[in-house]
Scaffold this motif. Sequence first.
Motif, short mmCIF file in Angstrom:
data_model
loop_
_atom_site.label_atom_id
_atom_site.label_comp_id
_atom_site.label_asym_id
_atom_site.label_seq_id
_atom_site.Cartn_x
_atom_site.Cartn_y
_atom_site.Cartn_z
N PHE A 1 0.84 -1.20 0.00
CA PHE A 1 0.00 0.00 0.00
C PHE A 1 0.88 1.25 0.00
O PHE A 1 0.65 2.19 -0.77
N ALA A 2 1.93 1.22 0.84
CA ALA A 2 2.83 2.37 0.91
C ALA A 2 3.60 2.55 -0.40
O ALA A 2 3.76 3.67 -0.90
N ASP B 1 -3.15 5.32 11.68
CA ASP B 1 -2.63 4.02 11.22
C ASP B 1 -1.34 3.76 11.98
O ASP B 1 -0.57 4.67 12.26
N ALA C 1 4.76 4.31 7.14
CA ALA C 1 4.77 4.45 5.68
C ALA C 1 3.35 4.67 5.17
O ALA C 1 3.13 5.47 4.25
N VAL C 2 2.38 3.99 5.77
CA VAL C 2 0.99 4.13 5.35
C VAL C 2 0.48 5.54 5.68
O VAL C 2 -0.11 6.23 4.83
N ALA D 1 2.02 8.15 3.33
CA ALA D 1 1.54 8.08 1.95
C ALA D 1 0.12 8.67 1.86
O ALA D 1 -0.19 9.43 0.93
N VAL D 2 -0.72 8.35 2.83
CA VAL D 2 -2.10 8.85 2.80
C VAL D 2 -2.12 10.37 2.99
O VAL D 2 -2.81 11.11 2.29
N ARG E 1 0.22 12.53 2.28
CA ARG E 1 0.73 13.21 1.10
C ARG E 1 -0.36 13.31 0.03
O ARG E 1 -0.56 14.34 -0.60
N ARG E 2 -1.08 12.20 -0.17
CA ARG E 2 -2.08 12.18 -1.23
C ARG E 2 -3.24 13.14 -0.90
O ARG E 2 -3.72 13.87 -1.77
N ARG F 1 -2.48 16.76 -1.26
CA ARG F 1 -2.50 17.19 -2.65
C ARG F 1 -3.89 17.71 -3.03
O ARG F 1 -4.04 18.58 -3.86
N LEU G 1 -9.83 1.84 6.80
CA LEU G 1 -8.87 1.17 5.92
C LEU G 1 -8.72 -0.27 6.41
O LEU G 1 -8.57 -0.51 7.62
N LYS H 1 -6.93 -1.72 1.43
CA LYS H 1 -5.62 -1.19 1.05
C LYS H 1 -5.05 -1.88 -0.20
O LYS H 1 -4.31 -1.29 -0.97
N VAL I 1 -5.90 -1.62 -8.85
CA VAL I 1 -6.63 -0.39 -8.53
C VAL I 1 -5.69 0.57 -7.82
O VAL I 1 -4.94 0.17 -6.93
N ASP I 2 -5.70 1.84 -8.24
CA ASP I 2 -4.92 2.82 -7.51
C ASP I 2 -5.75 3.26 -6.31
O ASP I 2 -6.64 4.10 -6.40
N VAL I 3 -5.46 2.62 -5.19
CA VAL I 3 -6.29 2.78 -4.00
C VAL I 3 -6.23 4.22 -3.48
O VAL I 3 -7.18 4.70 -2.86
N PHE I 4 -5.13 4.91 -3.76
CA PHE I 4 -5.01 6.30 -3.28
C PHE I 4 -6.01 7.20 -3.99
O PHE I 4 -6.59 8.10 -3.40
N GLU I 5 -6.21 6.93 -5.31
CA GLU I 5 -7.21 7.70 -6.04
C GLU I 5 -8.60 7.37 -5.51
O GLU I 5 -9.45 8.24 -5.33
#
Lengths: 599, 144
Positions: free
Chosen positions: A370-371, B8, B12-13, B16-17, B19-20, B23, B82, B105, B110-114
Amino acid sequence: MDSRVCKPCPGADPEVVAEISRLIVTNESVSKVLATILEEAVRACAAVRGFLAIVDHDRGELDVRYTAGEGWSEEKRLGRLKVSEETGRGITSHVAATAKAYNSPDVERDPYYIRSFEDVNSEIAVPLVDTNGRTRGVLNLESTERGWFTDEHERFASVLGNLGVIAMALADHRAREAALVQIGKELHGFTDARAILQKVLDVAAEALKFEDCSLFMIDRASGKLVLKASRGPLKKQIGHASYEIGEGLTGWTVQRKEPIRVTRPSDDPRWRGLYEELPSADVGAFMAVPIIGRSGAIGVLRVQRKKSPYKWFPNDFTDDDERILATIAGQLAVALDNVRLVDQLVKTERLAAWGEMSARSAHMIGNRVFAIKGDVNEIEYLLEAGVIDPADAHRLVDSIKNGIFLLEEILNEFREFVKATQLDLVEADVNELVRESVEEGFPKRSATVLKMNLAPDLPRINADPKKLKRCFGELMENAVNFQPEGGEIHVSTFIADARCKKWLKPSRQSGRYVAIRFEDTGPGIEAENKPKIFNPFFTSRAKGMGLGLSIVKGIVDAHDGTIYESGTPGKGARFTVLLPAASGRRRSSKKGEADPKAG
Amino acid sequence: MCRILVIDDEEAVRNAVKRRLERDGYGVDLAETQAAGIEAIESHKPPYDVVVTDMVMESPTSGLEVLQAALSTDIFTELIVLTAYGNVGNAVECMKRGAFDYVEKNIPGVDVFELLSIKVAQALDRRKASLSTLRRIEQYTMGR
């Protein structure tokens, strides 16, 4: 007949019978009782000499065990034995065969008599017959006078013979009782089915004189009866020889859950003769009892006896034999049920560990992926926006690399956890393995003091060197990592003493074990954590999945060893690995001298 | 600016979340345990608009605990759960109790961040709609 015994026989003294009875009830040895009986018989009947021959059930022969009176020499004793071997005749053999007393007033005219002493003119022989109607021996008295022995002599000799039989039967019962108690004791505490099976056969064969003994168990996968333990020639076929349920006498026993006892097994319509301890034609008697566990019949215990070379010698199995075998089968069933329960428990635990492991690893891998996907998403975004700063790109690439590294680390641990129990065994020198692991695991420049204390002349062990080095390396790494600056690590090897061995299962404590110990002066293991440290996923470090010590334990277990921690919380950890010594007598630690199969 | 809390236990999780979502122009706070998350929810003024929380942290039901804290602080806070690996059962339980949605997750391809970005936007829409409904009810009742 007993009431008439003593009076008419000139030398018969009621005191004699009383004395011999006393010997029997006070548990005097059988040989003492029999020797006394013979002496008293010779004396009471005023015979010139006498002997007592005992039937050897295994060989079907008469063996002159006791002698009394004049003229005996070693040569004469052996001479007697030879006669019965060669011809199967002679008065003694005749009496053994018919189980009836025989009075020969004039041996010159006796068709059965074979001369071995020049001075003999008359002879009587009485059989010793047990409750199964089987001749156990023959009491023989000789006289230089023709027609010396009267009916009264014969009766008195019979009474003494009966006392001898009682003594022998009592001794048999005691031996059987002792054997059953021993089997019961041996079975208790075993958790390894294979060891149990072989042990039972050994005791049954040696103590109970079931010479050719085999054990078949129902194999769950194939549903067949598979040979699991045996003595003698069938031993080579352990694991291979098999019967369908219902096939042959052996299969019949399991199908019907009934014991079976056959005198001439090869004449029985159910007989298949597939796997016999003896050639089919030689099998004189066959007996099998089903082993009935909690879930029904689980196997068969069977014994065979060679056909006697003498027609008169019955060697079929008796009611007593069947009761004994059934008792053993019962004890065995209980012990095996117990093993199965333990097995199931272990399997359930392992399964639970696997379940937890897959859940845990899926969780960890999922998070890493995921990361990484997040980093990739960011790179794409930056590319599309057209404003990509090389520093940003590098940061993201590093992050992805790190994520992949962590994934690989997880996979690696996973693989080692799985492979910990798959060994490639060779004979190895423990000290060499420890030295190599310590060299690799101990940092070159370190403020920590390393002390090594490796005992010379340790027995060699059967080991997978790679796996054991991994195991020692992990223990070394743990010691180093949990060590404060300037602490001390002590690595030692020695022969395991009784204090170490109490960490082994009771059934294993008698074996020889080599101990390998890693001690440090770090914080040690909290008492509450001690039971958990070898569980998968127990970790106090952030790195990896926490499989380290569970892998170590897996490797040690697979070597039939054990590992324990006995340090004092706050003062340091102390891990000890116990590994069984290789069974070979060799103690050499030189390379290249090991088993040729090794390496 | 909309405030979002991400809870979380994996750094790293979280990063990443964060940052997205940054945006997309949101203000993003982070918490690394269930307890820290609940404390942040209860103390933050004004309440968070959306809480994104991992389902399994200290316990397999951490997500439910967070949900309860969020709803008792502000009934209109939207919660997105999540789930790291197919533990959908608990996530569905969260939805039954009022969570907005759950996002797995790891969905192959699939781009899960989108996906998460879209869910957060939808959650914010629902919160706005709820709040405006509430305002209209208040005006209506006051006007009477």
